[in-house]
Design an enzyme around this catalytic site. Structure first.
Site, PDB file in Angstrom:
ATOM      1  N   GLY A  11       0.854  -1.191   0.000  1.00 53.59           N
ATOM      2  CA  GLY A  11       0.000   0.000   0.000  1.00 53.59           C
ATOM      3  C   GLY A  11       0.885   1.234   0.000  1.00 53.59           C
ATOM      4  O   GLY A  11       1.977   1.213  -0.581  1.00 53.59           O
ATOM      5  N   CYS A  12       0.455   2.280   0.662  1.00 59.14           N
ATOM      6  CA  CYS A  12       1.238   3.527   0.703  1.00 59.14           C
ATOM      7  C   CYS A  12       2.633   3.235   1.232  1.00 59.14           C
ATOM      8  O   CYS A  12       2.794   2.650   2.303  1.00 59.14           O
ATOM      9  CB  CYS A  12       0.544   4.548   1.595  1.00 59.14           C
ATOM     10  SG  CYS A  12       1.512   6.049   1.847  1.00 59.14           S
ATOM     11  N   PHE A  13       3.651   3.642   0.474  1.00 61.24           N
ATOM     12  CA  PHE A  13       5.016   3.262   0.860  1.00 61.24           C
ATOM     13  C   PHE A  13       5.546   4.025   2.062  1.00 61.24           C
ATOM     14  O   PHE A  13       6.517   3.608   2.665  1.00 61.24           O
ATOM     15  CB  PHE A  13       5.986   3.285  -0.312  1.00 61.24           C
ATOM     16  CG  PHE A  13       6.101   4.535  -1.148  1.00 61.24           C
ATOM     17  CD1 PHE A  13       5.740   5.792  -0.691  1.00 61.24           C
ATOM     18  CD2 PHE A  13       6.598   4.429  -2.441  1.00 61.24           C
ATOM     19  CE1 PHE A  13       5.865   6.925  -1.486  1.00 61.24           C
ATOM     20  CE2 PHE A  13       6.741   5.554  -3.248  1.00 61.24           C
ATOM     21  CZ  PHE A  13       6.371   6.807  -2.763  1.00 61.24           C
TER      22      PHE A  13
END
Length: 177
Positions: A11-13
């Site tokens: 997902g969001c890094f």
């Protein structure tokens, strides 16, 4: 001490990187974009979901301190493995989950952890398991984002970072955080 590497899309890094930085034995992380079909993409381009890239964290670790198996077990604690192209409130193909490897000798370990994880779910896992095709480092402001912006957006709960700090392979992984 020799380092090994693995590329993890969770997902969001920003949150994924911060999570892995807490784990003993992880010595370096870098956020970027993996397995897409354009050259040298920018965040703005990846955000359009037209480049094929996944937000990914390049994790370097000391295998004498932490095993790939342990890192992957921890990875599965930080994602919803049955959610396709969505983690938390983040939606789009850039937020898909995946394990991208550079060493084919890692594949049996990846397969083992996948099989163990699949037993926990009725539906198939939506996590990619592929060789790394390409990786481009994201812009500098994305690197160590949550260190630079402690109150910045993150789809992962704060308790998960504390859990990662305390998880030690020799003790085994607690079942919950």
């Amino acid at each position: 001490m020799e380092k090994k590497e693995i590329y993890l899309a969770g997902g969001c890094f920003w949150g994924t990187e911060h999570f892995f930085k807490q784990i003993e034995g992880v010595v370096e992380t870098e956020v970027g974009f993996a397995n897409g079909h354009t050259t040298n993409p920018t965040y703005k381009e990846v955000y359009t979901d037209t480049t094929g890239y996944a937000e990914t964290v390049h994790v370097k670790y000391y295998p004498d301190v932490v095993s790939l198996e342990f890192l992957l077990q921890m990875f599965f604690k930080a994602i919803d493995p049955t959610s396709l192209n969505k983690q938390g409130h983040d939606e789009g193909t850039r937020y898909r989950t995946g394990i991208y490897y550079t060493d084919s000798e890692d594949l049996p370990i990846i397969e083992k952890v996948f099989a163990e994880e699949q037993k926990k779910y009725q539906q198939p896992l939506a996590v990619e398991k592929l060789p790394l095709e390409n990786f481009y480092t994201a812009e500098e402001y994305h690197q160590d984002y949550l260190d630079k912006n402690p109150t910045g957006y993150c789809h992962l709960p704060q308790s998960l970072f504390e859990f990662a700090r305390q998880a030690k392979e020799k003790k085994g992984i607690p079942t919950s955080y």
